[in-house]
Design a protein around this motif. Structure first.
Motif, PDB file in Angstrom:
ATOM      1  N   GLU A  79      68.217 -18.084  89.639  1.00 51.60           N
ATOM      2  CA  GLU A  79      67.163 -17.069  89.474  1.00 51.60           C
ATOM      3  C   GLU A  79      65.839 -17.798  89.343  1.00 51.60           C
ATOM      4  N   LYS A  80      64.754 -17.126  89.706  1.00 52.06           N
ATOM      5  CA  LYS A  80      63.442 -17.741  89.466  1.00 52.06           C
ATOM      6  C   LYS A  80      63.234 -17.940  87.964  1.00 52.06           C
ATOM      7  N   PRO A  81      62.383 -18.821  87.479  1.00 49.72           N
ATOM      8  CA  PRO A  81      61.421 -19.585  88.270  1.00 49.72           C
ATOM      9  C   PRO A  81      62.029 -20.808  88.955  1.00 49.72           C
TER      10      PRO A  81
ATOM     11  N   ASP B   1      65.790 -13.595  94.922  1.00 45.64           N
ATOM     12  CA  ASP B   1      64.546 -12.865  94.691  1.00 45.64           C
ATOM     13  C   ASP B   1      64.993 -11.421  94.802  1.00 45.64           C
ATOM     14  N   HIS B   2      65.068 -10.716  93.662  1.00 46.34           N
ATOM     15  CA  HIS B   2      65.762  -9.422  93.703  1.00 46.34           C
ATOM     16  C   HIS B   2      65.026  -8.389  94.577  1.00 46.34           C
ATOM     17  N   TYR B   3      63.736  -8.653  94.905  1.00 46.26           N
ATOM     18  CA  TYR B   3      63.056  -7.725  95.814  1.00 46.26           C
ATOM     19  C   TYR B   3      63.709  -7.723  97.196  1.00 46.26           C
ATOM     20  N   LEU B   4      64.361  -8.814  97.560  1.00 49.26           N
ATOM     21  CA  LEU B   4      65.046  -8.860  98.860  1.00 49.26           C
ATOM     22  C   LEU B   4      66.308  -7.997  98.868  1.00 49.26           C
ATOM     23  N   GLY B   5      66.697  -7.493  97.702  1.00 42.41           N
ATOM     24  CA  GLY B   5      67.854  -6.597  97.631  1.00 42.41           C
ATOM     25  C   GLY B   5      67.433  -5.138  97.641  1.00 42.41           C
ATOM     26  N   LYS B   6      66.129  -4.863  97.661  1.00 43.25           N
ATOM     27  CA  LYS B   6      65.683  -3.456  97.615  1.00 43.25           C
ATOM     28  C   LYS B   6      65.774  -2.848  99.015  1.00 43.25           C
ATOM     29  N   GLU B   7      66.239  -1.601  99.049  1.00 41.65           N
ATOM     30  CA  GLU B   7      66.546  -0.940 100.320  1.00 41.65           C
ATOM     31  C   GLU B   7      65.363  -0.966 101.300  1.00 41.65           C
TER      32      GLU B   7
ATOM     33  N   THR C 260      51.124  -4.082  97.120  1.00 38.13           N
ATOM     34  CA  THR C 260      50.816  -3.834  95.710  1.00 38.13           C
ATOM     35  C   THR C 260      52.072  -3.791  94.849  1.00 38.13           C
ATOM     36  N   PHE C 261      51.970  -4.362  93.673  1.00 36.85           N
ATOM     37  CA  PHE C 261      52.993  -4.192  92.629  1.00 36.85           C
ATOM     38  C   PHE C 261      52.253  -3.740  91.380  1.00 36.85           C
ATOM     39  N   LYS C 262      52.696  -2.627  90.779  1.00 41.40           N
ATOM     40  CA  LYS C 262      52.087  -2.162  89.532  1.00 41.40           C
ATOM     41  C   LYS C 262      53.188  -1.805  88.538  1.00 41.40           C
ATOM     42  N   GLU C 263      52.918  -2.118  87.279  1.00 42.64           N
ATOM     43  CA  GLU C 263      53.877  -1.788  86.223  1.00 42.64           C
ATOM     44  C   GLU C 263      53.121  -1.146  85.068  1.00 42.64           C
ATOM     45  N   PRO C 264      53.644  -0.065  84.478  1.00 40.88           N
ATOM     46  CA  PRO C 264      52.918   0.553  83.365  1.00 40.88           C
ATOM     47  C   PRO C 264      53.341   0.002  82.011  1.00 40.88           C
TER      48      PRO C 264
ATOM     49  N   ARG D  86      52.710 -16.328  89.386  1.00 44.16           N
ATOM     50  CA  ARG D  86      54.055 -16.912  89.446  1.00 44.16           C
ATOM     51  C   ARG D  86      55.139 -15.861  89.213  1.00 44.16           C
ATOM     52  N   ASP D  87      54.813 -14.851  88.404  1.00 47.98           N
ATOM     53  CA  ASP D  87      55.825 -13.855  88.041  1.00 47.98           C
ATOM     54  C   ASP D  87      56.120 -12.910  89.216  1.00 47.98           C
ATOM     55  N   ILE D  88      55.111 -12.543  89.965  1.00 44.62           N
ATOM     56  CA  ILE D  88      55.282 -11.501  90.990  1.00 44.62           C
ATOM     57  C   ILE D  88      54.785 -11.909  92.381  1.00 44.62           C
TER      58      ILE D  88
ATOM     59  N   ASN E 298      56.452 -14.895  94.629  1.00 45.54           N
ATOM     60  CA  ASN E 298      57.835 -14.639  95.059  1.00 45.54           C
ATOM     61  C   ASN E 298      57.979 -13.242  95.666  1.00 45.54           C
ATOM     62  N   HIS E 299      57.988 -12.193  94.825  1.00 42.08           N
ATOM     63  CA  HIS E 299      58.304 -10.851  95.349  1.00 42.08           C
ATOM     64  C   HIS E 299      57.324 -10.409  96.438  1.00 42.08           C
ATOM     65  N   LEU E 300      56.017 -10.522  96.161  1.00 37.02           N
ATOM     66  CA  LEU E 300      55.055 -10.020  97.155  1.00 37.02           C
ATOM     67  C   LEU E 300      55.026 -10.897  98.402  1.00 37.02           C
TER      68      LEU E 300
ATOM     69  N   GLY F 236      49.930  -6.252  88.920  1.00 37.12           N
ATOM     70  CA  GLY F 236      49.444  -6.177  87.559  1.00 37.12           C
ATOM     71  C   GLY F 236      50.421  -5.519  86.614  1.00 37.12           C
ATOM     72  N   LYS F 237      50.308  -5.924  85.367  1.00 34.70           N
ATOM     73  CA  LYS F 237      51.081  -5.311  84.281  1.00 34.70           C
ATOM     74  C   LYS F 237      50.151  -4.398  83.502  1.00 34.70           C
ATOM     75  N   ALA F 238      50.749  -3.488  82.730  1.00 31.06           N
ATOM     76  CA  ALA F 238      49.989  -2.576  81.865  1.00 31.06           C
ATOM     77  C   ALA F 238      48.993  -1.739  82.666  1.00 31.06           C
TER      78      ALA F 238
ATOM     79  N   GLU G 117      50.639   3.079  86.507  1.00 30.81           N
ATOM     80  CA  GLU G 117      51.868   3.621  87.099  1.00 30.81           C
ATOM     81  C   GLU G 117      52.808   2.494  87.504  1.00 30.81           C
ATOM     82  N   ARG G 118      54.060   2.874  87.814  1.00 33.70           N
ATOM     83  CA  ARG G 118      55.014   1.923  88.382  1.00 33.70           C
ATOM     84  C   ARG G 118      55.023   2.153  89.885  1.00 33.70           C
ATOM     85  N   LYS G 119      54.756   1.112  90.649  1.00 32.88           N
ATOM     86  CA  LYS G 119      54.676   1.293  92.099  1.00 32.88           C
ATOM     87  C   LYS G 119      54.765  -0.053  92.798  1.00 32.88           C
TER      88      LYS G 119
ATOM     89  N   PHE H 243      58.176   1.033  98.285  1.00 35.37           N
ATOM     90  CA  PHE H 243      59.468   0.410  97.952  1.00 35.37           C
ATOM     91  C   PHE H 243      60.069   1.036  96.703  1.00 35.37           C
ATOM     92  N   GLN H 244      59.203   1.437  95.784  1.00 40.52           N
ATOM     93  CA  GLN H 244      59.636   2.098  94.550  1.00 40.52           C
ATOM     94  C   GLN H 244      58.439   2.673  93.842  1.00 40.52           C
ATOM     95  N   PRO H 245      58.580   3.672  93.004  1.00 38.68           N
ATOM     96  CA  PRO H 245      59.780   4.506  92.898  1.00 38.68           C
ATOM     97  C   PRO H 245      59.737   5.526  94.036  1.00 38.68           C
TER      98      PRO H 245
HETATM   99  O1  LIG Z   1      60.850 -10.494  88.501  1.00 41.25           O
HETATM  100  C1  LIG Z   1      60.290  -9.647  87.823  1.00 41.25           C
HETATM  101  O2  LIG Z   1      60.351  -8.347  88.196  1.00 41.25           O
HETATM  102  C2  LIG Z   1      60.184  -7.321  87.237  1.00 41.25           C
HETATM  103  C3  LIG Z   1      59.970  -6.037  88.019  1.00 41.25           C
HETATM  104  O3  LIG Z   1      61.116  -5.757  88.773  1.00 41.25           O
HETATM  105  P1  LIG Z   1      61.380  -4.268  89.324  1.00 41.25           P
HETATM  106  O4  LIG Z   1      62.599  -4.394  90.145  1.00 41.25           O
HETATM  107  O5  LIG Z   1      61.547  -3.400  88.107  1.00 41.25           O
HETATM  108  O6  LIG Z   1      60.165  -3.896  90.094  1.00 41.25           O
HETATM  109  C4  LIG Z   1      59.013  -7.607  86.303  1.00 41.25           C
HETATM  110  O7  LIG Z   1      58.977  -6.646  85.260  1.00 41.25           O
HETATM  111  C5  LIG Z   1      59.165  -8.988  85.688  1.00 41.25           C
HETATM  112  O8  LIG Z   1      57.999  -9.303  84.937  1.00 41.25           O
HETATM  113  C6  LIG Z   1      59.354 -10.034  86.765  1.00 41.25           C
HETATM  114  O9  LIG Z   1      59.704 -11.278  86.179  1.00 41.25           O
END
Ligand SMILES: O=C1O[C@H](COP(=O)(O)O)[C@@H](O)[C@H](O)[C@H]1O
Ligand SMILES: NC(=O)C1=CN([C@@H]2O[C@H](COP(=O)(O)OP(=O)(O)OC[C@H]3O[C@@H](n4cnc5c(N)ncnc54)[C@H](OP(=O)(O)O)[C@@H]3O)[C@@H](O)[C@H]2O)C=CC1
Length: 510
Positions: free
Chosen positions: A164-166, A194-200, A230-234, A251-253, A256-258, A354-356, A359-361, A390-392
């Motif tokens: 798993e990352k990192p 990279d779990h984003y590669l598992g998203k439909e 874009t990645f957003k988390e609430p 490094r967190d998002i 890798n994911h983006l 971004g965090k905080a 919305e989640r998107k 990609f979500q939600p």
């Molecule tokens: O890898 C990570 O991803 C999560 C967000 O994953 P998601 O599948 O819920 O979009 C993130 O909260 C975390 O900080 C990060 O390490």
């Protein structure tokens, strides 16, 4: 269409594989007592076992320093497993297939004990296939992998190692880890998750782009004005700020994911669906990107929102007691990359995370240029925009102009809409980890990260990361629950991403 709404971690229609009948499959979870194991790995293994998607002869072997009985282990993850009425016996059978070994990560003796136990179970079968899942903090990767290779590598079947990352902290540390892993394993044996590669919908990018005639000819700088991912988390760091602070949002998002989404959206058509062919194209496009720069970036850090509903929302990043005082680690970043190739020259690719936030998107927006030779000037025609969410609420929609019904040549913005919950009503999509686990067992690496992809993404972000860290660049404050710093919108506008705010979706979003 089957409806399985009553248990939403039961995905529809996953193919049943033909597994090797005469083999024992062992899934060894190193760090079995940890957070990821109890929140994610064991619940996913349970769901795959429950739905008969794993080989019949699968044994689950936990390994960690804590001294735990099987019952302690079960208690640690059971609350995270969905067990419906009538499935209790099956859950009991799942637990019966579990074994737990307490051992340290730097003791040959302990790893030898683990190996003996695996050998003992495999003795009754013709082959022992072993998956070693490292659910461990990065500082024990080196010793744990060394001991796995020296003491636990099976001799009668295949062996796979999952990380798993990192994967490092920057280019240099990532290279160091790669050199270490390459001295122990072949690239085919390494599965970097990279779990984003598992998203439909991330997986759907290849199909959308290359199985349809309409997209590919328009997918270039003649037609595309800009692209934004874009990645957003609430949610904030929720008490894990100490961990997050060592990494930050890039490094967190983003790294890798983006960047994985970026590769699938920007790469050329691979010569086949073979994992190596796909990953070759990802690397090829990455090699045409210059390192990200501070001039083309905006960084933010969240403040608490005094009117927030939860304690998390009221707490700013620096209020988290686990975050070092005065930290300048960004919890938000927007930056622009340019691809120097024939297809994409001049097109800004904006990556935002971004965090905080509000919305989640997670989504990609491709904005198309207006048509040439406009015969309807002054009518307020807007750019077409293709959105893949990609979500939600997974959806693909194309925002476009249409003639207002019954008007002369009046026009308005509308959409071609493929919202999954409508188009695939009642269908439950598999969770990323469910799909990825099955791919590991199948030995298919399409949805895993190859070492040279990693190397390239670190090359792109390391100079910027080092600069903001060495110069202690202060991020811009933004309030918890907002859209992030206003300056990020300025960056979008300067990079040919036009937000009009005129598009209206009729009715509630699905
Ligand atoms: O890898 C990570 O991803 C999560 C967000 O994953 P998601 O599948 O819920 O979009 C993130 O909260 C975390 O900080 C990060 O390490
Ligand atoms: N099937 C369905 O349910 C469908 C639903 N819809 C819904 O319609 C609504 C509108 O669609 P959408 O595509 O979002 O279109 P909009 O044009 O309304 O918004 C696009 C995005 O622009 C961003 N934005 C907002 N303000 C600014 C700004 N000042 N500068 C730059 N960007 C800005 C926002 O995202 P951010 O904050 O991330 O910057 C917003 O999500 C959405 O709620 C969507 O879910 C649309 C199609 C299908």
């Amino acid at each position: 269409m089957p409806s399985v709404k009553e248990n939403d971690d039961k995905p529809d229609g996953l193919p049943k594989d033909e597994w090797q009948e005469d083999a024992l499959y062992s899934i060894i979870i190193l760090g079995a007592s940890g957070d990821l194991a109890k929140k994610k790995i064991y619940p996913v293994l349970w769901s795959l076992f429950r739905d008969d998607l794993l080989p019949k002869n699968t044994s689950f072997v936990g390994y960690a320093r804590s001294k735990l009985s099987i019952d302690d282990l079960r208690k640690s993850f059971q609350a995270n497993c969905k067990i419906m009425k009538g499935e209790e016996e099956k859950f009991f059978a799942f637990i019966k297939n579990n074994l737990y070994i307490s051992g340290s990560y730097d003791s040959s003796e302990d790893f030898k004990r683990l190996n003996e136990s695996l050998n003992e179970r495999e003795a009754k079968t013709n082959a022992g296939n072993r998956v070693f899942y490292l659910s461990l903090p990065p500082f024990v990767f080196d010793t744990a992998t060394q001991h796995i290779r020296e003491n636990c590598w099976g001799k009668t079947g295949w062996n796979r190692i999952v990380l798993e990352k990192p994967f490092g902290h920057d280019l240099e540390s990532s290279r160091k880890l790669a050199t270490h892993l390459n001295s122990l394993f072949t690239e085919e044996e390494i599965y970097r998750i990279d779990h984003y590669l598992g998203k439909e919908l991330v997986q759907n990018l290849i199909t959308l782009r290359f199985a349809n005639r309409i997209f590919n000819p328009a997918w270039n700088n003649h037609n595309v004005a800009s692209v934004m991912i874009t990645f957003k988390e609430p949610i904030g760091t929720q008490g894990r700020g100490g961990y997050f602070d060592e990494y930050g949002i890039i490094r967190d998002i983003i790294q890798n994911h983006l960047m994985q989404i970026f590769c699938l959206a920007a790469m050329e058509k691979p010569v086949s669906l073979n994992a190596e062919d796909i990953r070759d194209e990802k690397v090829r496009v990455l090699r045409r990107i210059a390192p990200a720069t501070i001039e083309n970036s905006v960084f933010g850090q969240y403040l608490g929102n005094p009117t927030g509903k939860t304690e998390d929302e009221k707490m700013g990043y620096l209020d988290d007691p686990t975050v070092p005082k005065g930290s300048v680690t960004p919890t938000f970043a927007a930056l622009v990359l340019k691809i120097d190739n024939e297809r994409w020259e001049g097109v800004p690719w904006i990556l935002r995370a971004g965090k905080a936030l509000n919305e989640r998107k997670a989504e990609i927006r491709v904005q198309f240029k207006k048509p040439d030779g406009d015969i309807m000037p002054g009518t307020g025609a807007k750019r077409d925009e293709l959105v893949i969410r990609f979500q939600p609420n997974e959806a693909i929609y194309l925002k476009m102009m249409t003639k207002t019904p019954n008007s002369h040549f009046g026009m308005e913005e509308t959409e071609l809409d493929m919202t999954y919950s409508k188009r695939y009503e009642g269908v439950v999509l598999a969770e990323a980890y469910q799909l990825l686990f099955l791919e590991i067992l199948r030995g298919r690496q399409i949805h895993f990260v190859r070492n040279d992809e990693l190397e390239e993404t670190w090359r792109i972000f390391t100079p910027l990361l080092h600069q903001i860290e060495n110069e202690k660049v202060k991020p811009i404050d933004y309030e918890f629950g907002s859209r992030g710093p206003r300056d990020a919108d300025r960056l979008l506008a300067e990079n040919n991403f036009i937000y009009t705010g005129t598009y209206k979706w009729p009715g509630p979003s699905k």
